[in-house]
Scaffold this active site. Structure first.
Site, PDB file in Angstrom:
ATOM      1  N   GLY A  89     -32.642  89.873  11.431  1.00 11.19           N
ATOM      2  CA  GLY A  89     -33.921  89.453  10.887  1.00 11.19           C
ATOM      3  C   GLY A  89     -34.642  90.603  10.227  1.00 11.19           C
TER       4      GLY A  89
ATOM      5  N   LYS B  59     -36.730  95.981  10.015  1.00  9.11           N
ATOM      6  CA  LYS B  59     -35.538  95.181  10.280  1.00  9.11           C
ATOM      7  C   LYS B  59     -35.316  95.028  11.781  1.00  9.11           C
ATOM      8  CE  LYS B  59     -33.264  96.584   5.985  1.00  9.11           C
ATOM      9  NZ  LYS B  59     -32.084  97.274   5.372  1.00  9.11           N
ATOM     10  N   VAL B  60     -34.686  93.904  12.139  1.00  5.80           N
ATOM     11  CA  VAL B  60     -34.369  93.612  13.531  1.00  5.80           C
ATOM     12  C   VAL B  60     -32.859  93.553  13.669  1.00  5.80           C
ATOM     13  CG1 VAL B  60     -34.694  92.047  15.464  1.00  5.80           C
ATOM     14  CG2 VAL B  60     -36.498  92.285  13.741  1.00  5.80           C
TER      15      VAL B  60
ATOM     16  N   ASP C 242     -50.491  85.790  14.696  1.00  6.76           N
ATOM     17  CA  ASP C 242     -49.374  85.539  13.788  1.00  6.76           C
ATOM     18  C   ASP C 242     -48.470  84.442  14.340  1.00  6.76           C
ATOM     19  OD1 ASP C 242     -47.852  85.850  11.537  1.00  6.76           O
ATOM     20  OD2 ASP C 242     -46.732  87.575  12.269  1.00  6.76           O
TER      21      ASP C 242
END
Length: 660
Positions: free
Chosen positions: A521, A527-528, A638
């Site tokens: 992701g 970035k993950v 969020d």
């Protein structure tokens, strides 16, 4: 206890066979427990709570044939609770709340002949039921299974003669509430946040010690029973709190005239829309949640002259002294009841004072409860102990008496109490005339030994000085070389509740050097990556990009905040990396993807309404915890489908970064 100890628990402790007390709670220990601890066959009390110990609970604990207290709460234990623990015949208190345990509830626990407290709140036994055998506990006083992902029916617990406290809230329990009468000792019943239906059992009107009945957020119907309080006899310190919000109650059975010490909340029920019911609107308005806190309980010294007692040297008037305006220096003690069997303290203050002074061999007037407050089911208090007026009206304890009282607290030999449960010594503060008391006794050390110690110490100091000088020289050289990097790392070692401090090398190895095939992701933070740690734990690693990097202080502050958030419906923080100019956060990995993946049909199965409702309820519980139970509260700004991760349809709210 309550130090800054880090690292893992060494297996060699398991070879100290005479050990009776192993008390390591309130530190920053991490890693898994060694099986060797099970060799401690003489252990009476194991307190490892409030660390960040992970991994499974060793099955070898079954060999602790004399242990009475297993306090493993507020850690990161995972996996199945070993059913073998049911073979420990002496076990009194089993506290495993606030971990990451899963699997099922061992039905064998009902065979524990001495068990008084079983507390497993805030774990994830996803879909497991409460065994019917739990109705066979012979001596159980407190059963607390709050927020455990449990399903099925509420078992019939009417056969537990000593049951006092029952909390099955925030689960997925269905069906009616059992109608058989519970124990006369019941003080607290919390079944809120389930899917229970039908009416309130009439047997709830015959519980003389009841303090709290919380049934909010269910599907209950029928009338509100007013005889719940009409059959009770209230003392001036007693209280009954009835929380029936957000059900389907449509009428009132009886006269709606509760006494002043009964709190009734009905908002969110159809009965609140019935204008023909007299006084019903009084109980349908929103009220703020009451957090029971008391300060300075004793005021009997209000008429004493202020100047006559030198408060600047820790002296003050003894509030309950039979000698008017008696001035003395107290011992100050931080004390916490870890699992009391009541939800409202005032009716039990006097019994508690009698219990504690009797345990310490003091008179009642020598104890003053300065303040107390509730902390997520635990009762913290600050106590003052005053010297006796019978010792020539001395204003201070002598040294031997201070040592005796401290030793009494720290030997954990107070008589057991089903009502007050296990306690926790938080601090033993010596101020004023006690500030110079030393508890170490070195009288038996010979002069020659002391001389040898001094000589060896001096030699070691000289050697260490040389070593430190060399290390400092090398460090400065290394720092000068590092200045040519992208930017100088400002890494500071930090262990917060055991949140692991990973090296950059460990992160690179876990992700195959951040290979693009490991990326799962990307967001505004960076970035993950999916990573695998050396112990085979699969994690999600968020690697900040250049534009998302924070100052070191801000980054560490954020980690401190995240390390304090523990809930079944939040993604857990495993650790962090602050090295070589990198900032990374390491979370538990959610293999089933996000809610967005499911809604966009990336998964193999579609979501029916029931599945969608379960995910919505789970994410709502996570948000509710952040807003109302986290300390400090966190406002997640969020919320979107990509930030609700799903594992077996148990929602977990993610992406808490920079939203506190």
């Amino acid at each position: 206890m309550w130090n800054e100890l880090t690292g893992t628990i060494p297996k060699e402790i398991g070879h100290i066979s005479p050990l009776r007390l192993l008390l390591l709670n309130g530190n920053k220990l991490f890693g898994s427990l060694p099986d060797e601890l099970g060799y401690l066959s003489n252990l009476n009390r194991l307190q490892l709570d409030q660390n960040n110990i992970s991994g499974p609970i060793p099955k070898t604990f079954v060999n602790m044939g004399r242990v009475r207290h297993l306090h493993l709460n507020n850690n990161s234990f995972s996996g199945q609770i070993p059913p073998q623990l049911s073979q420990i015949p002496t076990l009194l208190h089993l506290l495993l709340d606030n971990n990451n345990l899963s699997g099922y509830l061992p039905p064998e626990f009902s065979n524990l002949p001495e068990l008084r407290i079983l507390q497993l709140d805030n774990n994830d036994f996803g879909g497991s039921v409460i065994p019917a055998s739990y109705g066979n506990f012979s001596r159980l006083v407190k059963l607390s299974l709050r927020n455990c992902g449990l399903r099925g029916a509420v078992p019939d617990l009417s056969g537990i003669q000593n049951l006092t406290y029952l909390d099955l809230s925030q689960n997925h329990l269905t069906g009616p509430i059992p109608t058989n009468k519970l124990s006369d000792h019941m003080t607290t019943i919390d079944l809120s946040g389930n899917q229970l239906n039908r009416s309130i059992p009439a047997s709830f009107s015959d519980l003389p010690s009841l303090q709290t009945l919380c049934l909010k957020n269910n599907f209950l119907t029928g009338p509100v029973l007013t005889d719940i309080w009409q059959n009770m006899t209230f003392s001036t310190s007693a209280r009954l709190k009835l929380d029936l919000r957000n059900n389907s109650f449509s009428s009132i059975q009886g006269h709606l005239n509760p006494p002043v010490n009964v709190t009734l909340r009905l908002e969110g029920n159809p009965v609140c829309k019935n204008a023909n019911l007299l006084n019903v609107s009084l109980f349908c308005g929103s009220e703020s949640e009451e957090n029971e806190t008391r300060t300075n309980l004793n005021n009997s010294t209000a008429n004493c002259p202020i100047q006559a007692c030198p408060r600047d040297n820790n002296y003050e008037y003894v509030p309950a002294s039979p000698l008017p305006c008696f001035c003395a220096a107290p011992l100050r003690i931080g004390y916490r009841l870890k699992s009391p069997s009541f939800s409202y303290f005032p009716p039990y203050i006097q019994p508690f004072e009698a219990y504690l002074t009797r345990s310490l061999n003091l008179s009642l007037y020598q104890l003053s409860i300065d303040t107390y407050s509730w902390e997520n089911g635990r009762l913290r208090m600050y106590l003052k102990l005053f010297p006796s007026i019978n010792s020539n009206h001395s204003s201070t304890f002598n040294v031997s008496e201070v040592q005796r009282i401290r030793r009494r607290y720290m030997s954990w030999t107070f008589p057991g109490s089903n009502l007050f449960g296990p306690y926790e010594l938080l601090n033993f503060t010596l101020l004023g005339p006690y500030a110079d008391i030393k508890f170490e006794n070195t009288k038996g050390i010979r002069k020659s030994v002391l001389v040898a110690v001094v000589v060896v110490g001096a030699a070691c100091a000289i050697a260490m000085s040389a070593i430190v000088t060399i290390l400092i020289t090398k460090r400065h050289a290394g720092q000068r070389r590092a200045m040519s990097r992208k930017r100088l790392s400002s890494k500071v070692s930090m262990k917060l509740d055991g949140v692991k401090d990973f090296t950059f090398k460990e992160m690179a190895l876990a992700t195959d050097n951040f290979n693009s095939s490991s990326q799962v992701g990307q967001g505004g933070y960076g970035k993950v990556y999916k990573g695998t740690l050396p112990d085979k734990t699969v994690v999600a690693i968020k690697r900040a990009e250049e534009g998302s990097l924070q100052g070191q202080r801000e980054f560490l502050t954020e980690i401190k905040l995240l390390s304090r958030l523990h809930h079944r419906n939040l993604v857990s923080l495993v650790g962090y990396c602050d090295e070589e100019g990198e900032q990374m956060l390491v979370y538990e990995f959610m293999p089933n993807g996000t809610l967005r993946d499911w809604l966009s049909a990336k998964s193999k199965e579609s979501l029916n309404f029931g599945m969608r409702l379960l995910i919505a309820l789970g994410s709502a519980k996570g948000i509710l915890y952040l807003h109302t139970e986290a300390n400090p509260p966190v406002f997640h700004r969020d919320i979107k489908a990509s930030n609700i991760l799903d594992s077996k349809l148990n929602a977990k709210v993610a992406d808490l970064v920079s939203h506190g």
